[in-house]
Design a protein around this motif. Structure first.
Motif, PDB file in Angstrom:
ATOM      1  N   THR A 204       0.828  -1.254  -0.048  1.00 42.38           N
ATOM      2  CA  THR A 204      -0.398   0.269  -0.077  1.00 42.38           C
ATOM      3  C   THR A 204       0.383   1.532  -0.249  1.00 42.38           C
ATOM      4  N   GLY A 205       0.107   1.968  -0.597  1.00 39.61           N
ATOM      5  CA  GLY A 205       1.285   3.495  -0.675  1.00 39.61           C
ATOM      6  C   GLY A 205       0.293   4.587  -1.403  1.00 39.61           C
ATOM      7  N   SER A 206       1.112   6.023  -1.819  1.00 43.48           N
ATOM      8  CA  SER A 206       0.571   6.681  -2.896  1.00 43.48           C
ATOM      9  C   SER A 206       0.203   6.488  -3.835  1.00 43.48           C
ATOM     10  N   SER A 207      -0.382   6.924  -4.702  1.00 43.20           N
ATOM     11  CA  SER A 207       0.005   6.666  -6.495  1.00 43.20           C
ATOM     12  C   SER A 207       1.311   6.665  -6.855  1.00 43.20           C
ATOM     13  N   GLY A 208       1.533   6.080  -7.517  1.00 41.43           N
ATOM     14  CA  GLY A 208       3.154   6.407  -7.883  1.00 41.43           C
ATOM     15  C   GLY A 208       4.796   6.007  -7.602  1.00 41.43           C
TER      16      GLY A 208
END
Length: 362
Positions: A204-208
């Motif tokens: 999981t993590g931010s886009s990009g």
């Protein structure tokens, strides 16, 4: 592929025996959700993959969105048409639940993945590197019951990786942190202990930030589409649009999830104090037990900020997140009371006894 390859073991078999009331008599079989496509699910059973959908009675009995099956869930299935189709009649109790607040009102829980052993929190070593954001992801991870591991991707694009690792270590005490580069094939050997046979990991993590690239790299083949980030701000576009499980060569199971523009925390199960463990430890030396760490005399936390032992920005983020969670908890409780009142009014004699009772009704 069989359910054993997707993580079925003696522990889950024991849960099946304890919770599968009537399953044997009704010819129910266990399965795991390996793909979540909204109204339908891809499920893996002992005989292979098939499509599944919720039984009508189960769907009617479900209340909040967090009650619905999610990627990684072990479910109770009735096989139809020789195994070409399956009906989901219930869920086994979850071992871990990674969730966040869904967008909109009233507040609802959105499950990212369930029954995950290790949660890889991904952050890119470029201009989108953000320690404060990672602190929020750590709260979600500690609340979930999964073990957090921080992956700093795109190490090949960073000239000062060591300093950024040190900065992250100060804000994530005790959490394993690894700098990796899929382009150069660097760092995979350090992740082997987390991706062994039968272990489930989620990204999981931010886009990009490179989650889909990590999935392809760890699996040794191109399973997920990837897109280049914007050069101006190092931000990415949503590449993954649904949740899916994949088998890795080492025998582990990996979940890729859609990127998040903003992580809205759902509720706190002690994750705040674990993510900010250094502040909690300092707080034990405050003069007052109910110290808010703002203006009180004898505050050990403020003293640590003054001496440089604790970064002020970290304390400010702690206060902000604490207020957010308290406010969120107030809204959740209000929404739950409203839903319970409406349910009682509509069905005063109905009693929900969980999925075990639902099985008995079939």
């Amino acid at each position: 592929m069989t359910i054993t390859q997707y993580g079925w073991n003696e522990n889950w078999n024991k849960k099946w025996q304890e919770n599968g009331v009537g399953a044997e008599e009704k010819n129910y079989v266990p399965g795991r959700i390996v793909g979540d496509f909204g109204s339908k699910y891809r499920v893996i059973t002992e005989t292979g993959e098939t499509w599944g959908e919720l039984a009508g009675k189960l769907r009617h009995s479900l209340g909040a969105s967090g009650d619905y099956p999610a990627i990684g869930d072990w479910v109770v299935l009735a096989m139809l048409d020789g195994g070409a189709h399956a009906v989901i009649h219930g869920l086994l109790p979850r071992q871990s639940v990674i969730s966040r607040k869904a967008a909109g009102n009233p507040p609802e829980e959105q499950i990212v993945a369930s029954n995950v052993d290790t949660l890889f929190l991904v952050s890119a070593l470029n201009d989108d590197f953000n320690v404060r954001r990672m602190e929020r992801y750590l709260i979600m991870a500690w609340n979930s019951g999964a073990n957090p591991v921080i992956l700093l991707t795109k190490a090949d694009l960073c000239d000062d990786a060591d300093s950024k690792i040190a900065e992250m270590e100060r804000s994530a005490p005790g959490v394993p942190i690894y700098a990796v580069s899929a382009l150069r094939g660097e760092g995979r050997e350090e992740l082997v202990p987390y991706i062994g046979s039968g272990q489930t990991v989620a990204l999981t993590g931010s886009s990009g930030c490179g989650k889909s690239t990590m999935v392809n790299w760890l699996c040794g083949r191109n399973l997920q589409l990837t897109q280049d980030i914007r050069e101006g701000d190092s931000r990415g576009r949503h590449t993954t649009t649904h949740r899916e499980l994949f088998i890795m060569p080492d025998g582990g199971i990996i979940v890729d999830t859609p990127g998040m523009r903003e992580l809205q925390l759902w509720e706190d199960e002690g994750g705040l104090e674990l993510a900010f463990g250094d502040i909690s430890e300092l707080a034990s030396s405050c003069r007052f037990n109910n110290c808010s760490h703002e203006l009180e005399e004898g505050c050990a936390v403020l003293a640590a900020v003054s001496s440089g032992e604790l970064e002020e920005k970290r304390l400010l983020n702690y206060r902000k997140t604490q207020r957010e969670l308290r406010y969120q908890n107030t809204k959740e409780n209000k929404a739950k009371r409203k839903t319970a009142a409406a349910s009682a009014k509509a069905s005063p004699s109905r009693s929900r006894g969980g999925w075990r009772k639902e099985l008995d009704e079939y």
